[in-house]
Design a protein around this motif. Structure first.
Motif, PDB file in Angstrom:
ATOM      1  N   UNK A  28       0.820  -1.213   0.000  1.00  0.00           N
ATOM      2  CA  UNK A  28       0.000   0.000   0.000  1.00  0.00           C
ATOM      3  C   UNK A  28       0.854   1.263   0.000  1.00  0.00           C
ATOM      4  N   UNK A  29       2.129   1.113   0.313  1.00  0.00           N
ATOM      5  CA  UNK A  29       2.998   2.274   0.428  1.00  0.00           C
ATOM      6  C   UNK A  29       3.046   2.770   1.867  1.00  0.00           C
ATOM      7  N   UNK A  30       4.215   3.100   2.334  1.00  0.00           N
ATOM      8  CA  UNK A  30       4.356   3.553   3.709  1.00  0.00           C
ATOM      9  C   UNK A  30       3.791   4.955   3.893  1.00  0.00           C
ATOM     10  N   UNK A  31       3.149   5.155   5.039  1.00  0.00           N
ATOM     11  CA  UNK A  31       2.703   6.497   5.416  1.00  0.00           C
ATOM     12  C   UNK A  31       3.682   7.049   6.441  1.00  0.00           C
ATOM     13  N   UNK A  32       4.165   8.254   6.203  1.00  0.00           N
ATOM     14  CA  UNK A  32       5.152   8.884   7.068  1.00  0.00           C
ATOM     15  C   UNK A  32       4.496   9.972   7.910  1.00  0.00           C
TER      16      UNK A  32
END
Length: 602
Positions: A28-32
């Motif tokens: 899903x892609x990392x959230x920062x």
């Protein structure tokens, strides 16, 4: 594992470069996320406003990084390691953020290190690169060095993100000295120009630390502790961490070389600094380990509301000066002077009659750290009035138990139940039951009245049980007697605060008014003070001044009974009496136990 590289890049521009390597893939892609606040300072500070140039790459190719809100970014899905890089502007000379120039660097990792939200519990390695000008710099932190770390490649390790951000760094050519308390190593670093009697400071801090460790059972909750202090012309502030504290102090608050004799009266500025250090050290137990359930875990994206800061900050404010007395760093008379200052700070704020310390705790995020000209009328401090609630609880417990129990027992039970084993946080409604369990005394009604309702506290009654008399007197200082605060700015005398119900309030004065003349004479702060001191109650005067750019006239009268009072404490004498076995201890005996050390420093 997460890998952070912090490079102190440009001291002239105050820029710190940060690189984060994320090894874990994410479909899903990392959230920062960069925290919006720092624990211990309860206001949304939006640290992301100082972050810029964020970009990401995977296998050397750009990876999309979309900003979702003021402190969150969304990375595109990745199959290999991701490198995130950005720049942080570090020019906040406070204990909360980051400051970097050619003399030093201080930073809290919470303002530098973005968090991949899904990887909050992952182990972390942090590499620190000093600037070229810093070849003689030393690094002070209690974050452990990683295995294999070398002087040219400083690497530190943390078990997770929460541990990482609880370890600030001080880098520079600072003064360093050490001492031992209860078998635990302590270190002090001081940055800035100063002329400090480090031997005296070491001795006093050692006594303070020993007393606090002894109070909680004799074993410190950390392997070593670090006081990191930045000295400036007029600084003041502190922020607690699990095994260190960051302090900001004025040069005048450091002990001078002439302060040698043990038992001598301490300069007030130095006493205040020791009180600050004592406060932050006490937080090692109370709020860093014993904490509200609302803080477990911290939510770094928003306010974390609790009505219990009167316990976690107020009780700490009560013990900070009391520990100075118990450790014999100051005399009992000096402690009573500190206590009277706290009482006067509360009495000077009419907001104590309309705002409870529980509500003040809940509203800290929008009120305490955002003071304005009306704050004294609408708010109460959970620090100062919370300290007085602690005083009332402590002396009430001591009196009703004939000296067998105290608030110390409550703190030790809180430590056992909620702190020592990293237990659950203290629930919003649990405190009264803890008091009953620790002391056998039920104080539910008192806690409800003193902490959850606005109004006065029974200070005179509880102090009298311990042989201390509280005298409330009309203030004699000029502006205070009139219920206003003023500031001299050049040739102009500005009104900064007006207290509800005071003579200044009745006259129609407001914050921002500029006073020019008083009964036909030019007025400044010294003239105002001298004038009021010379007048009997009931006099009247005409004031001429400006509100904005409009000329105004006010008529003011000094009331017979000013709305504000000032406290003065003194020891009460006792008639000689014959004590019999089993009789209740005298007030002076209770007072001696109140002030007595927990242990004896060898």
């Amino acid at each position: 594992m997460l890998h952070y590289q912090i490079t102190l890049a440009d001291p002239a521009a105050h820029l710190i470069r940060v690189t984060l390597k994320i090894e874990a893939p994410s479909r899903k892609g990392h959230q920062l996320l960069l925290p919006a606040w720092i624990p211990g300072s309860y206001m949304i500070r939006e640290f992301a406003r100082h972050l810029s140039q964020l970009k990401a790459e995977e296998n050397g190719m750009p990876l999309s990084a979309t900003k979702l809100d003021k402190h969150t970014w969304q990375l595109a899905p990745n199959r290999a390691a991701v490198i995130v890089s950005y720049v942080v502007y570090a020019w906040d000379l406070s204990v909360r953020a980051a400051h970097f120039d050619d003399t030093h660097a201080f930073f809290n990792p919470s303002v530098l290190c973005v968090l991949p939200v899904a990887l909050r519990d992952q182990p972390i390695e942090l590499e620190l690169k000093l600037p070229k000008i810093g070849k003689h710099w030393r690094v002070a932190t209690t974050l452990p060095l990683a295995p294999g770390s070398a002087k040219k490649s400083l690497r530190f390790s943390a078990p997770d993100y929460d541990s990482l951000i609880d370890h600030p760094f001080e880098c520079g050519d600072h003064t360093v000295f050490k001492f031992n308390a209860c078998g635990t190593a302590h270190e002090v670093v001081i940055h800035g120009q100063h002329d400090t009697n480090t031997s005296r400071l070491s001795k006093d801090l050692q006594a303070i630390c020993f007393e606090q460790i002894a109070m909680f059972g004799g074993t410190a909750p950390f392997d070593r502790y670090l006081f990191m202090t930045t000295v400036t012309g007029d600084g003041y502030g502190g922020l607690e961490h699990r095994s260190s504290t960051a302090l900001l102090a004025s040069r005048q608050s450091m002990p001078p070389p002439s302060l040698i004799s043990p038992g001598s009266v301490l300069p007030e500025s130095y006493r205040n600094f020791l009180g600050l250090a004592s406060h932050e050290y006490f937080h090692s137990w109370n709020v860093k380990r014993i904490m509200p359930a609302a803080f477990k875990p911290y939510d770094f994206t928003r306010e974390n509301h609790t009505r219990l800061l009167w316990i976690f900050e107020g009780f700490t404010s009560y013990y900070d000066d009391l520990v100075l007395c118990r450790s014999q760093v100051i005399r009992p008379a000096d402690y009573l002077e500190c206590l009277s200052t706290t009482i006067n700070q509360v009495l000077s704020a009419p907001g104590r009659l309309t705002h409870s310390v529980a509500d003040a705790s809940f509203e800290a995020w929008i009120k305490y750290y955002r003071q304005d000209e009306n704050s004294p009328n609408s708010q109460v401090s959970y620090y100062t009035k919370g300290a007085l609630v602690a005083l009332c609880l402590d002396l009430t417990i001591r009196h009703r138990s004939a000296g067998a129990h105290s608030l110390d027992d409550v703190m030790r039970l809180l430590w056992t139940k909620f702190g020592a084993m990293d237990g659950p946080g203290l629930g919003e409604d649990e405190f009264a039951s803890v008091v009953k369990q620790a002391t056998g005394i039920k104080l539910n009604a008192e806690i409800e009245h003193w902490a959850y309702q606005p109004g006065e506290l029974p200070l005179a009654e509880v102090l009298a049980t311990h042989g201390v008399a509280l005298h409330l007197e009309a203030p004699r200082l000029g502006s205070a007697a009139l219920g206003m605060r003023v500031a001299q700015r050049g040739s102009e005398l500005h009104v900064t605060h007006v207290m509800v119900g005071s003579a200044a309030h009745e006259a129609g004065l407001s914050s921002g008014d500029v006073l020019m003349a008083w009964d036909g004479l030019r007025v400044d702060d010294k003239m105002l003070e001298a004038w009021v001191l010379r007048q009997a109650a009931g006099w009247e005067a005409e004031i001429v001044g400006f509100r904005r750019d409009e000329l105004r006239r006010w008529h003011i009268a000094r009331p017979v009974q000013p709305a504000l009072k000032r406290a003065r404490l003194e020891l009460m004498g006792e008639a000689p009496s014959i004590r019999t076995r089993g009789s209740a201890p005298t007030p002076s005996a209770l007072r001696d136990r109140w002030f007595s050390p927990t242990g004896v420093l060898s």
